[in-house]
Motif scaffolding. Structure first.
Motif, PDB file in Angstrom:
ATOM      1  N   GLU A   1       0.831  -1.200   0.000  1.00 43.37           N
ATOM      2  CA  GLU A   1       0.000   0.000   0.000  1.00 43.37           C
ATOM      3  C   GLU A   1       0.867   1.253   0.000  1.00 43.37           C
ATOM      4  OE1 GLU A   1      -3.895  -1.877   2.318  1.00 43.37           O
ATOM      5  OE2 GLU A   1      -2.398  -0.709   3.433  1.00 43.37           O
ATOM      6  N   ASP A   2       1.978   1.217   0.750  1.00 45.05           N
ATOM      7  CA  ASP A   2       2.918   2.346   0.753  1.00 45.05           C
ATOM      8  C   ASP A   2       3.574   2.507  -0.613  1.00 45.05           C
ATOM      9  OD1 ASP A   2       2.386   3.000   3.370  1.00 45.05           O
ATOM     10  OD2 ASP A   2       4.111   1.919   4.190  1.00 45.05           O
ATOM     11  N   VAL A   3       3.918   1.388  -1.256  1.00 45.40           N
ATOM     12  CA  VAL A   3       4.488   1.437  -2.602  1.00 45.40           C
ATOM     13  C   VAL A   3       3.501   2.103  -3.562  1.00 45.40           C
ATOM     14  CG1 VAL A   3       5.219   0.046  -4.590  1.00 45.40           C
ATOM     15  CG2 VAL A   3       6.006  -0.559  -2.288  1.00 45.40           C
ATOM     16  N   TRP A   4       2.246   1.703  -3.462  1.00 41.90           N
ATOM     17  CA  TRP A   4       1.196   2.279  -4.324  1.00 41.90           C
ATOM     18  C   TRP A   4       1.135   3.797  -4.137  1.00 41.90           C
ATOM     19  CZ3 TRP A   4      -2.706  -0.455  -7.249  1.00 41.90           C
ATOM     20  CH2 TRP A   4      -3.680   0.383  -7.809  1.00 41.90           C
ATOM     21  N   ASP A   5       1.101   4.228  -2.883  1.00 40.84           N
ATOM     22  CA  ASP A   5       0.974   5.657  -2.583  1.00 40.84           C
ATOM     23  C   ASP A   5       2.224   6.432  -2.993  1.00 40.84           C
ATOM     24  OD1 ASP A   5      -1.545   5.278  -1.505  1.00 40.84           O
ATOM     25  OD2 ASP A   5      -0.798   5.050   0.545  1.00 40.84           O
ATOM     26  N   THR A   6       3.394   5.843  -2.769  1.00 40.51           N
ATOM     27  CA  THR A   6       4.648   6.550  -3.006  1.00 40.51           C
ATOM     28  C   THR A   6       4.964   6.717  -4.486  1.00 40.51           C
ATOM     29  OG1 THR A   6       5.538   5.665  -0.936  1.00 40.51           O
ATOM     30  CG2 THR A   6       7.118   6.559  -2.491  1.00 40.51           C
ATOM     31  N   PHE A   7       4.770   5.663  -5.259  1.00 41.87           N
ATOM     32  CA  PHE A   7       5.162   5.698  -6.667  1.00 41.87           C
ATOM     33  C   PHE A   7       4.058   6.194  -7.599  1.00 41.87           C
ATOM     34  CE2 PHE A   7       8.520   3.140  -4.957  1.00 41.87           C
ATOM     35  CZ  PHE A   7       9.609   3.396  -5.774  1.00 41.87           C
ATOM     36  N   GLY A   8       2.816   6.174  -7.126  1.00 39.26           N
ATOM     37  CA  GLY A   8       1.726   6.691  -7.952  1.00 39.26           C
ATOM     38  C   GLY A   8       1.643   5.986  -9.289  1.00 39.26           C
ATOM     39  N   ASP A   9       1.500   6.778 -10.365  1.00 41.89           N
ATOM     40  CA  ASP A   9       1.320   6.170 -11.688  1.00 41.89           C
ATOM     41  C   ASP A   9       2.603   5.605 -12.285  1.00 41.89           C
ATOM     42  OD1 ASP A   9       2.665   8.478 -12.346  1.00 41.89           O
ATOM     43  OD2 ASP A   9       1.044   9.355 -13.543  1.00 41.89           O
ATOM     44  N   LYS A  10       3.708   5.677 -11.546  1.00 39.93           N
ATOM     45  CA  LYS A  10       4.950   5.044 -11.994  1.00 39.93           C
ATOM     46  C   LYS A  10       4.999   3.565 -11.623  1.00 39.93           C
ATOM     47  CE  LYS A  10       7.723   9.253 -11.896  1.00 39.93           C
ATOM     48  NZ  LYS A  10       8.886   9.948 -11.297  1.00 39.93           N
ATOM     49  N   ALA A  11       4.084   3.145 -10.763  1.00 35.41           N
ATOM     50  CA  ALA A  11       3.999   1.735 -10.363  1.00 35.41           C
ATOM     51  C   ALA A  11       2.794   1.089 -11.036  1.00 35.41           C
ATOM     52  CB  ALA A  11       3.877   1.618  -8.847  1.00 35.41           C
ATOM     53  N   HIS A  12       2.992  -0.123 -11.560  1.00 40.63           N
ATOM     54  CA  HIS A  12       1.925  -0.845 -12.253  1.00 40.63           C
ATOM     55  C   HIS A  12       1.744  -2.207 -11.594  1.00 40.63           C
ATOM     56  CE1 HIS A  12       2.104   2.103 -15.581  1.00 40.63           C
ATOM     57  NE2 HIS A  12       3.390   2.131 -15.271  1.00 40.63           N
ATOM     58  N   PHE A  13       0.635  -2.374 -10.895  1.00 41.47           N
ATOM     59  CA  PHE A  13       0.308  -3.647 -10.255  1.00 41.47           C
ATOM     60  C   PHE A  13      -0.599  -4.422 -11.209  1.00 41.47           C
ATOM     61  CE2 PHE A  13       1.538  -0.975  -6.755  1.00 41.47           C
ATOM     62  CZ  PHE A  13       2.127  -1.829  -5.831  1.00 41.47           C
ATOM     63  N   VAL A  14      -0.148  -5.612 -11.615  1.00 40.12           N
ATOM     64  CA  VAL A  14      -0.845  -6.381 -12.646  1.00 40.12           C
ATOM     65  C   VAL A  14      -1.143  -7.780 -12.132  1.00 40.12           C
ATOM     66  CG1 VAL A  14      -0.752  -7.215 -15.028  1.00 40.12           C
ATOM     67  CG2 VAL A  14       0.401  -5.074 -14.413  1.00 40.12           C
ATOM     68  N   VAL A  15      -2.384  -8.226 -12.355  1.00 41.28           N
ATOM     69  CA  VAL A  15      -2.801  -9.577 -11.972  1.00 41.28           C
ATOM     70  C   VAL A  15      -3.262 -10.319 -13.221  1.00 41.28           C
ATOM     71  CG1 VAL A  15      -4.433 -10.951 -10.615  1.00 41.28           C
ATOM     72  CG2 VAL A  15      -3.493  -8.837  -9.658  1.00 41.28           C
ATOM     73  N   VAL A  16      -2.788 -11.550 -13.402  1.00 41.20           N
ATOM     74  CA  VAL A  16      -3.291 -12.430 -14.465  1.00 41.20           C
ATOM     75  C   VAL A  16      -4.412 -13.268 -13.879  1.00 41.20           C
ATOM     76  CG1 VAL A  16      -2.753 -14.369 -15.989  1.00 41.20           C
ATOM     77  CG2 VAL A  16      -1.097 -12.514 -15.687  1.00 41.20           C
ATOM     78  N   ARG A  17      -5.529 -13.307 -14.595  1.00 41.90           N
ATOM     79  CA  ARG A  17      -6.688 -14.052 -14.110  1.00 41.90           C
ATOM     80  C   ARG A  17      -7.129 -15.121 -15.113  1.00 41.90           C
ATOM     81  NH1 ARG A  17      -8.690 -11.433  -9.767  1.00 41.90           N
ATOM     82  NH2 ARG A  17      -8.183  -9.217  -9.537  1.00 41.90           N
ATOM     83  N   LYS A  18      -7.803 -16.136 -14.585  1.00 42.96           N
ATOM     84  CA  LYS A  18      -8.460 -17.110 -15.456  1.00 42.96           C
ATOM     85  C   LYS A  18      -9.688 -16.436 -16.062  1.00 42.96           C
ATOM     86  CE  LYS A  18      -8.883 -21.411 -14.267  1.00 42.96           C
ATOM     87  NZ  LYS A  18      -9.276 -22.637 -13.545  1.00 42.96           N
ATOM     88  N   LYS A  19      -9.804 -16.490 -17.372  1.00 40.23           N
ATOM     89  CA  LYS A  19     -10.950 -15.853 -18.036  1.00 40.23           C
ATOM     90  C   LYS A  19     -12.275 -16.429 -17.557  1.00 40.23           C
ATOM     91  CE  LYS A  19      -9.049 -14.224 -22.438  1.00 40.23           C
ATOM     92  NZ  LYS A  19      -9.084 -14.396 -23.918  1.00 40.23           N
ATOM     93  N   GLU A  20     -12.285 -17.716 -17.364  1.00 37.35           N
ATOM     94  CA  GLU A  20     -13.544 -18.400 -17.062  1.00 37.35           C
ATOM     95  C   GLU A  20     -14.095 -18.055 -15.687  1.00 37.35           C
ATOM     96  OE1 GLU A  20     -15.245 -22.991 -16.881  1.00 37.35           O
ATOM     97  OE2 GLU A  20     -13.313 -22.562 -17.819  1.00 37.35           O
ATOM     98  N   THR A  21     -13.192 -17.923 -14.701  1.00 40.18           N
ATOM     99  CA  THR A  21     -13.643 -17.754 -13.313  1.00 40.18           C
ATOM    100  C   THR A  21     -13.224 -16.433 -12.675  1.00 40.18           C
ATOM    101  OG1 THR A  21     -11.640 -18.802 -12.426  1.00 40.18           O
ATOM    102  CG2 THR A  21     -13.512 -20.247 -12.976  1.00 40.18           C
ATOM    103  N   GLY A  22     -12.236 -15.749 -13.273  1.00 43.16           N
ATOM    104  CA  GLY A  22     -11.733 -14.515 -12.680  1.00 43.16           C
ATOM    105  C   GLY A  22     -10.749 -14.726 -11.556  1.00 43.16           C
ATOM    106  N   GLU A  23     -10.397 -15.990 -11.273  1.00 38.30           N
ATOM    107  CA  GLU A  23      -9.457 -16.279 -10.186  1.00 38.30           C
ATOM    108  C   GLU A  23      -8.060 -15.765 -10.533  1.00 38.30           C
ATOM    109  OE1 GLU A  23     -10.257 -20.498  -8.358  1.00 38.30           O
ATOM    110  OE2 GLU A  23     -10.689 -20.536 -10.499  1.00 38.30           O
ATOM    111  N   PRO A  24      -7.331 -15.222  -9.541  1.00 38.28           N
ATOM    112  CA  PRO A  24      -5.957 -14.780  -9.796  1.00 38.28           C
ATOM    113  C   PRO A  24      -5.022 -15.968 -10.007  1.00 38.28           C
ATOM    114  CG  PRO A  24      -6.473 -14.585  -7.469  1.00 38.28           C
ATOM    115  CD  PRO A  24      -7.754 -14.973  -8.150  1.00 38.28           C
ATOM    116  N   VAL A  25      -4.162 -15.862 -10.999  1.00 37.40           N
ATOM    117  CA  VAL A  25      -3.194 -16.921 -11.337  1.00 37.40           C
ATOM    118  C   VAL A  25      -1.787 -16.510 -10.923  1.00 37.40           C
ATOM    119  CG1 VAL A  25      -2.139 -18.203 -13.249  1.00 37.40           C
ATOM    120  CG2 VAL A  25      -4.608 -17.760 -13.238  1.00 37.40           C
ATOM    121  N   CYS A  26      -1.402 -15.286 -11.261  1.00 37.52           N
ATOM    122  CA  CYS A  26      -0.091 -14.765 -10.899  1.00 37.52           C
ATOM    123  C   CYS A  26      -0.168 -13.238 -10.907  1.00 37.52           C
ATOM    124  CB  CYS A  26       1.000 -15.271 -11.836  1.00 37.52           C
ATOM    125  SG  CYS A  26       0.800 -14.797 -13.565  1.00 37.52           S
TER     126      CYS A  26
END
Length: 382
Positions: free
Chosen positions: A220-245
């Motif tokens: 959360e601190d990383v998110w606040d500190t870096f703002g739009d310079k930080a990109h948090f990305v989640v890969v999901r299963k299309k069928e269920t929306g579950e996070p994969v990585c």
């Protein structure tokens, strides 16, 4: 020249204008480390109003640390000598125990098999540190916690689209992408409240690798500190929306940096990281960046180097940096601190092994219970 504390604006302007400027020496990282309890200084060498050298120096537990710094023209070793002399003087006045420095000096570029493509003479840099009493940590091969000696990078300056990008991959990587692309999708997080699935993926990987995870407050601190310079990305299963990585990567004027990645172990066979690696590269090209840095890996180039094996499929090269130097200012306090750290590390190891043993026992117990239940059900059916 004067050794001074630079303003954030002065430091940022200088650091981002230098070829060796990097994420580890960024203003955002200074702000993050202060939140983590470090004493952080933006030191600089100035000739009049002109900044000639700068370094983000972090201090904690008696150690002053320069990760991939100082920032300066390393073709002028005297600049390095002047900066370090002033820094040593400052640290002595502050009664510190040790100074650790990891200069952003490239020693060689290699292919994924370890063969040298180019090589730089780092003898003058090493001599500066030697003259000041520093010890060289050597040409290590392990991944470092402070600043890596080995980095995996890809030049994107001649790549303009996805087809050109994928043409640089190994065939087996392209085959995997064809198979997994219909099954997976990218979710680039837009709100800090969405960090839960990112955190689950990172901590699941940490558990598998025997690493103690940071708390979600850190991210959360990383998110606040870096703002739009930080990109948090989640890969999901299309069928269920579950996070994969998941992964977080950062924008710096000189490159895009991938920092931390993690896979949820029960979905490991889906090859989500291959999908995410391709997306990250393509996204970097689309946004006009000319270089991506996948950061650390072991520099042994053996067949057992799984991280290298994975990254090598994407047409990368390996950069070897000069490594670390340290100066012990107070040997007695240094030895006492090392003893305390060794005791703490041993306690952590014992705790980790205890958790692993407990997990094994629980799994074994579960198997036994399942067998008993299955046997009882079989008897009842008869």
């Amino acid at each position: 020249m004067k050794f001074v504390e630079l303003s954030e604006a002065e430091f940022k302007d200088f650091e981002q204008a230098q070829a060796c400027g990097n994420f580890f020496q960024s203003i955002e990282r200074k702000k993050l480390r202060k939140l983590m309890g470090w004493d952080v200084h933006l030191f600089g060498l100035k000739a009049g109003d002109d900044v000639k050298a700068a370094g983000l120096v972090m201090i904690k537990d008696g150690t002053a640390r320069l990760a991939l710094g100082p920032i300066l023209d390393y073709k002028k070793p005297n600049l390095l000598r002047d900066f370090m002399e002033y820094l040593v003087e400052f640290c002595k006045k502050e009664n510190l125990i040790e100074i650790e420095v990891f200069p952003p000096v490239l020693m060689s570029v290699r292919d994924v098999h370890g063969e040298k493509i180019s090589e730089n003479d780092c003898s003058k840099i090493k001599q500066v540190f030697s003259d000041l009493g520093f010890s060289y940590k050597g040409e290590t091969v392990e991944i470092e916690n402070v600043a890596n000696r080995w980095m995996c990078v890809k030049d994107l300056s001649e790549i303009h689209n996805q087809d050109e990008l994928r043409a640089t991959y190994k065939k087996n990587v392209r085959n995997k992408l064809r198979k997994v692309s219909p099954l997976l999708e990218i979710d680039e997080l837009t709100d800090k409240s969405q960090l839960g699935d990112f955190y689950v993926a990172i901590t699941d990987s940490d558990k598998k690798n025997g690493v103690v995870s940071r708390k979600i407050d850190y991210w959360e601190d990383v998110w606040d500190t870096f703002g739009d310079k930080a990109h948090f990305v989640v890969v999901r299963k299309k069928e269920t929306g579950e996070p994969v990585c998941a992964r977080v990567h950062f924008d710096h004027p000189n490159e895009v940096v991938t920092f931390v990645s993690g896979t949820i172990q029960r979905f490991k066979r889906l090859n989500g990281m291959t999908f995410l690696q391709d997306w990250t590269l393509n996204n970097t090209v689309e946004r006009g960046y000319k270089r991506i840095n996948f950061y650390g890996l072991r520099g042994d180039f053996s067949k057992e180097n799984h991280l290298l094996e994975f990254k090598s499929g994407f047409g990368v090269v390996i950069e070897e940096y000069v490594g670390g130097f340290n100066l012990i200012l107070d040997p007695k306090r240094y030895r006492a601190r090392e003893m305390r750290e060794n005791v703490k590390n041993l306690a952590r190891k014992v705790k980790r092994e205890g958790v692993k043993l407990a997990d094994k026992l629980r799994k074994r117990q579960t198997k036994v219970v399942r067998k008993v239940v299955a046997k009882e059900e079989s008897v009842e059916k008869k």
